[in-house]
Design a protein around this motif. Structure first.
Motif, PDB file in Angstrom:
ATOM      1  N   ASP A  10      -8.521 -15.710  -0.388  1.00 31.38           N
ATOM      2  CA  ASP A  10      -8.398 -17.162  -0.211  1.00 31.38           C
ATOM      3  C   ASP A  10      -9.442 -17.899  -1.037  1.00 31.38           C
ATOM      4  N   GLY A  14      -9.011 -20.327  -4.721  1.00 33.35           N
ATOM      5  CA  GLY A  14      -9.420 -21.726  -4.703  1.00 33.35           C
ATOM      6  C   GLY A  14      -8.887 -22.566  -3.559  1.00 33.35           C
ATOM      7  N   GLU A  15      -8.585 -21.918  -2.444  1.00 30.57           N
ATOM      8  CA  GLU A  15      -8.131 -22.694  -1.298  1.00 30.57           C
ATOM      9  C   GLU A  15      -9.260 -23.594  -0.807  1.00 30.57           C
ATOM     10  N   ALA A  16      -8.898 -24.682  -0.172  1.00 35.73           N
ATOM     11  CA  ALA A  16      -9.878 -25.615   0.383  1.00 35.73           C
ATOM     12  C   ALA A  16     -10.671 -24.924   1.501  1.00 35.73           C
ATOM     13  N   ASP A  17     -11.946 -25.280   1.612  1.00 35.68           N
ATOM     14  CA  ASP A  17     -12.810 -24.663   2.621  1.00 35.68           C
ATOM     15  C   ASP A  17     -12.222 -24.766   4.029  1.00 35.68           C
ATOM     16  N   ALA A  18     -11.675 -25.920   4.369  1.00 32.97           N
ATOM     17  CA  ALA A  18     -11.106 -26.106   5.704  1.00 32.97           C
ATOM     18  C   ALA A  18      -9.948 -25.136   5.957  1.00 32.97           C
ATOM     19  N   MET A  19      -9.133 -24.890   4.946  1.00 33.68           N
ATOM     20  CA  MET A  19      -8.009 -23.965   5.098  1.00 33.68           C
ATOM     21  C   MET A  19      -8.505 -22.523   5.196  1.00 33.68           C
ATOM     22  N   GLN A  21     -11.338 -21.548   6.447  1.00 35.54           N
ATOM     23  CA  GLN A  21     -11.885 -21.403   7.796  1.00 35.54           C
ATOM     24  C   GLN A  21     -10.775 -21.306   8.843  1.00 35.54           C
ATOM     25  N   LYS A  22      -9.740 -22.114   8.691  1.00 35.19           N
ATOM     26  CA  LYS A  22      -8.615 -22.084   9.630  1.00 35.19           C
ATOM     27  C   LYS A  22      -7.942 -20.718   9.618  1.00 35.19           C
TER      28      LYS A  22
END
Length: 54
Positions: A10, A14-19, A21-22
């Motif tokens: 992930d 380059g997924e967003a940090d929030a994603m 963590q989710k």
């Protein structure tokens, strides 16, 4: 190990940090760990990123 590899993937893609963590929260919950807080999930991502991902 596979859960940590998935977190690294992930991050690599380059997924967003929030994603990230989710997804980590969903991956690491269950069994003997019935639930995680958002802070615990963030700590898992930090630990995996600093020690497992190359």
């Amino acid at each position: 190990m596979s859960r940590a590899r998935d977190v690294c993937s992930d991050i690599k893609y380059g997924e967003a940090d929030a994603m990230i963590q989710k997804k980590a929260k969903a991956r690491f919950e269950g069994g003997t760990v019935p639930s995680l807080t958002d802070d615990q999930a963030a700590n898992i991502v930090t630990a995996v990123k600093s020690s497992f991902c190359n």
